[in-house]
Design a protein around this motif. Sequence first.
Motif, PDB file in Angstrom:
ATOM      1  N   GLY A   9     -35.666 -26.368  24.916  1.00 48.41           N
ATOM      2  CA  GLY A   9     -36.446 -25.089  24.802  1.00 48.41           C
ATOM      3  C   GLY A   9     -37.228 -25.048  26.166  1.00 48.41           C
ATOM      4  O   GLY A   9     -37.084 -25.384  27.005  1.00 48.41           O
ATOM      5  N   GLN A  10     -38.567 -24.581  25.915  1.00 44.62           N
ATOM      6  CA  GLN A  10     -39.507 -24.447  27.188  1.00 44.62           C
ATOM      7  C   GLN A  10     -39.625 -25.594  27.930  1.00 44.62           C
ATOM      8  O   GLN A  10     -39.607 -25.828  29.244  1.00 44.62           O
ATOM      9  N   ASN A  11     -40.040 -26.767  27.097  1.00 44.46           N
ATOM     10  CA  ASN A  11     -40.318 -27.947  27.888  1.00 44.46           C
ATOM     11  C   ASN A  11     -39.313 -28.664  28.804  1.00 44.46           C
ATOM     12  O   ASN A  11     -39.245 -29.110  29.690  1.00 44.46           O
ATOM     13  N   ALA A  12     -37.973 -28.310  28.139  1.00 40.88           N
ATOM     14  CA  ALA A  12     -36.684 -28.986  28.708  1.00 40.88           C
ATOM     15  C   ALA A  12     -36.467 -28.166  30.076  1.00 40.88           C
ATOM     16  O   ALA A  12     -36.017 -28.649  31.070  1.00 40.88           O
ATOM     17  N   ARG A  13     -36.772 -26.999  30.099  1.00 42.63           N
ATOM     18  CA  ARG A  13     -36.790 -26.022  31.142  1.00 42.63           C
ATOM     19  C   ARG A  13     -37.719 -26.413  32.274  1.00 42.63           C
ATOM     20  O   ARG A  13     -37.350 -26.703  33.589  1.00 42.63           O
ATOM     21  N   ARG A  14     -38.977 -26.744  31.646  1.00 43.18           N
ATOM     22  CA  ARG A  14     -39.954 -26.965  32.769  1.00 43.18           C
ATOM     23  C   ARG A  14     -39.604 -28.221  33.316  1.00 43.18           C
ATOM     24  O   ARG A  14     -39.657 -28.682  34.614  1.00 43.18           O
ATOM     25  N   ALA A  15     -39.003 -29.231  32.531  1.00 47.18           N
ATOM     26  CA  ALA A  15     -38.602 -30.532  33.183  1.00 47.18           C
ATOM     27  C   ALA A  15     -37.678 -30.207  34.285  1.00 47.18           C
ATOM     28  O   ALA A  15     -37.429 -31.011  35.140  1.00 47.18           O
ATOM     29  N   ALA A  16     -36.661 -29.533  33.659  1.00 48.69           N
ATOM     30  CA  ALA A  16     -35.533 -29.145  34.646  1.00 48.69           C
ATOM     31  C   ALA A  16     -35.948 -28.691  36.040  1.00 48.69           C
ATOM     32  O   ALA A  16     -35.458 -29.289  37.096  1.00 48.69           O
ATOM     33  N   MET A  17     -36.781 -27.780  35.845  1.00 50.53           N
ATOM     34  CA  MET A  17     -37.553 -27.120  37.325  1.00 50.53           C
ATOM     35  C   MET A  17     -38.050 -28.105  37.983  1.00 50.53           C
ATOM     36  O   MET A  17     -37.771 -28.261  39.231  1.00 50.53           O
ATOM     37  N   LEU A  18     -38.789 -29.071  37.506  1.00 52.30           N
ATOM     38  CA  LEU A  18     -39.526 -30.004  38.061  1.00 52.30           C
ATOM     39  C   LEU A  18     -38.797 -30.979  38.758  1.00 52.30           C
ATOM     40  O   LEU A  18     -38.832 -31.312  40.016  1.00 52.30           O
ATOM     41  N   TRP A  56     -36.183 -40.777  36.558  1.00 55.07           N
ATOM     42  CA  TRP A  56     -37.533 -41.170  36.279  1.00 55.07           C
ATOM     43  C   TRP A  56     -38.424 -40.670  35.243  1.00 55.07           C
ATOM     44  O   TRP A  56     -39.010 -41.145  34.402  1.00 55.07           O
ATOM     45  N   LEU A  57     -38.229 -39.115  35.117  1.00 54.55           N
ATOM     46  CA  LEU A  57     -38.759 -38.427  34.072  1.00 54.55           C
ATOM     47  C   LEU A  57     -38.274 -38.821  32.638  1.00 54.55           C
ATOM     48  O   LEU A  57     -39.330 -39.055  32.103  1.00 54.55           O
ATOM     49  N   ARG A  58     -37.065 -39.074  32.400  1.00 55.36           N
ATOM     50  CA  ARG A  58     -36.788 -39.559  31.368  1.00 55.36           C
ATOM     51  C   ARG A  58     -37.141 -40.855  30.829  1.00 55.36           C
ATOM     52  O   ARG A  58     -37.624 -41.223  29.715  1.00 55.36           O
ATOM     53  N   LYS A  59     -37.252 -41.744  31.828  1.00 54.10           N
ATOM     54  CA  LYS A  59     -37.956 -43.133  31.540  1.00 54.10           C
ATOM     55  C   LYS A  59     -39.460 -42.857  31.252  1.00 54.10           C
ATOM     56  O   LYS A  59     -39.944 -43.405  30.312  1.00 54.10           O
ATOM     57  N   ALA A  60     -40.158 -42.132  31.823  1.00 50.74           N
ATOM     58  CA  ALA A  60     -41.510 -41.954  31.948  1.00 50.74           C
ATOM     59  C   ALA A  60     -41.915 -41.326  30.378  1.00 50.74           C
ATOM     60  O   ALA A  60     -42.743 -41.862  29.955  1.00 50.74           O
ATOM     61  N   CYS A  61     -40.894 -40.391  30.171  1.00 49.51           N
ATOM     62  CA  CYS A  61     -41.311 -39.886  28.654  1.00 49.51           C
ATOM     63  C   CYS A  61     -40.401 -40.686  27.480  1.00 49.51           C
ATOM     64  O   CYS A  61     -40.746 -40.126  26.620  1.00 49.51           O
ATOM     65  N   GLY A  62     -39.684 -41.705  27.917  1.00 48.82           N
ATOM     66  CA  GLY A  62     -39.103 -42.321  26.865  1.00 48.82           C
ATOM     67  C   GLY A  62     -38.098 -41.572  26.005  1.00 48.82           C
ATOM     68  O   GLY A  62     -38.143 -41.800  24.891  1.00 48.82           O
ATOM     69  N   ILE A  63     -37.143 -40.763  26.755  1.00 47.99           N
ATOM     70  CA  ILE A  63     -36.239 -39.967  26.226  1.00 47.99           C
ATOM     71  C   ILE A  63     -34.828 -40.237  27.079  1.00 47.99           C
ATOM     72  O   ILE A  63     -34.762 -40.914  28.070  1.00 47.99           O
ATOM     73  N   GLN A  64     -33.889 -39.857  26.312  1.00 49.14           N
ATOM     74  CA  GLN A  64     -32.416 -39.964  26.714  1.00 49.14           C
ATOM     75  C   GLN A  64     -32.239 -38.540  27.264  1.00 49.14           C
ATOM     76  O   GLN A  64     -31.071 -38.375  28.199  1.00 49.14           O
ATOM     77  N   SER A  65     -32.666 -37.393  26.670  1.00 56.20           N
ATOM     78  CA  SER A  65     -32.321 -36.037  27.095  1.00 56.20           C
ATOM     79  C   SER A  65     -33.597 -35.257  27.281  1.00 56.20           C
ATOM     80  O   SER A  65     -34.352 -35.507  26.478  1.00 56.20           O
ATOM     81  N   ARG A  66     -33.566 -34.406  28.268  1.00 58.63           N
ATOM     82  CA  ARG A  66     -34.652 -33.384  28.493  1.00 58.63           C
ATOM     83  C   ARG A  66     -34.825 -32.456  27.286  1.00 58.63           C
ATOM     84  O   ARG A  66     -36.027 -32.049  26.921  1.00 58.63           O
ATOM     85  N   ALA A  67     -33.785 -32.385  26.406  1.00 60.05           N
ATOM     86  CA  ALA A  67     -33.957 -31.457  25.422  1.00 60.05           C
ATOM     87  C   ALA A  67     -35.101 -32.216  24.067  1.00 60.05           C
ATOM     88  O   ALA A  67     -35.677 -31.531  23.500  1.00 60.05           O
ATOM     89  N   GLU A  68     -35.048 -33.511  24.249  1.00 62.46           N
ATOM     90  CA  GLU A  68     -35.877 -34.261  23.365  1.00 62.46           C
ATOM     91  C   GLU A  68     -37.403 -33.874  23.559  1.00 62.46           C
ATOM     92  O   GLU A  68     -38.163 -33.892  22.868  1.00 62.46           O
ATOM     93  N   LEU A  69     -37.697 -33.202  24.784  1.00 63.37           N
ATOM     94  CA  LEU A  69     -39.001 -32.714  25.221  1.00 63.37           C
ATOM     95  C   LEU A  69     -39.483 -31.757  24.282  1.00 63.37           C
ATOM     96  O   LEU A  69     -40.647 -31.607  24.165  1.00 63.37           O
ATOM     97  N   ASP A  70     -38.709 -30.996  23.469  1.00 63.13           N
ATOM     98  CA  ASP A  70     -39.169 -30.000  22.815  1.00 63.13           C
ATOM     99  C   ASP A  70     -38.885 -30.401  21.179  1.00 63.13           C
ATOM    100  O   ASP A  70     -39.280 -29.616  20.319  1.00 63.13           O
ATOM    101  N   HIS A  71     -38.918 -31.474  21.008  1.00 64.40           N
ATOM    102  CA  HIS A  71     -38.605 -32.081  19.553  1.00 64.40           C
ATOM    103  C   HIS A  71     -39.484 -33.309  19.576  1.00 64.40           C
ATOM    104  O   HIS A  71     -39.726 -33.975  18.452  1.00 64.40           O
ATOM    105  N   ASN A  72     -40.031 -33.862  20.424  1.00 58.52           N
ATOM    106  CA  ASN A  72     -40.748 -35.182  20.463  1.00 58.52           C
ATOM    107  C   ASN A  72     -42.029 -35.010  20.977  1.00 58.52           C
ATOM    108  O   ASN A  72     -42.357 -34.698  22.248  1.00 58.52           O
ATOM    109  N   VAL A  73     -43.193 -35.105  19.829  1.00 58.95           N
ATOM    110  CA  VAL A  73     -44.592 -35.044  20.491  1.00 58.95           C
ATOM    111  C   VAL A  73     -45.142 -35.821  21.444  1.00 58.95           C
ATOM    112  O   VAL A  73     -45.685 -35.254  22.373  1.00 58.95           O
TER     113      VAL A  73
END
Length: 102
Positions: A9-18, A56-73
């Motif tokens: 969602g929105q966070n995944a899009r923000r991360a992609a743009m970043l 780098w962002l995936r590692k920093a956020c502890g995720i495998q996919s940017r989509a997780e940014l919208d489902h993982n607090v």
Amino acid sequence: MSDTTQKGGQNARRAAMLCQNPRFWLYLDHRWRAKHQLSASEFPDGTHKAAGATRWLRKACGIQSRAELDHNVEAAAMLEKVLAAYSKWERQQRQRQGGSNV
């Protein structure tokens, strides 16, 4: 059969743009040099690109996919910290340039 694929969602899009932003890549170069006490000749500007920024962002956020940014607090909170640190760096860069819009 259940679909376990999360949609971004929105966070995944923000991360992609970043991660597509060359200024963010420069921020990561500066950050890496400071962390590892390297000179610009040892780790020059332009080292990070989109793929490296994404990793780098995936590692920093502890995720495998940017989509997780919208489902993982916790991951979303880390994204906010990254965005805040990057914004602070950008402000400092502008101040060092004397406020000029270069």
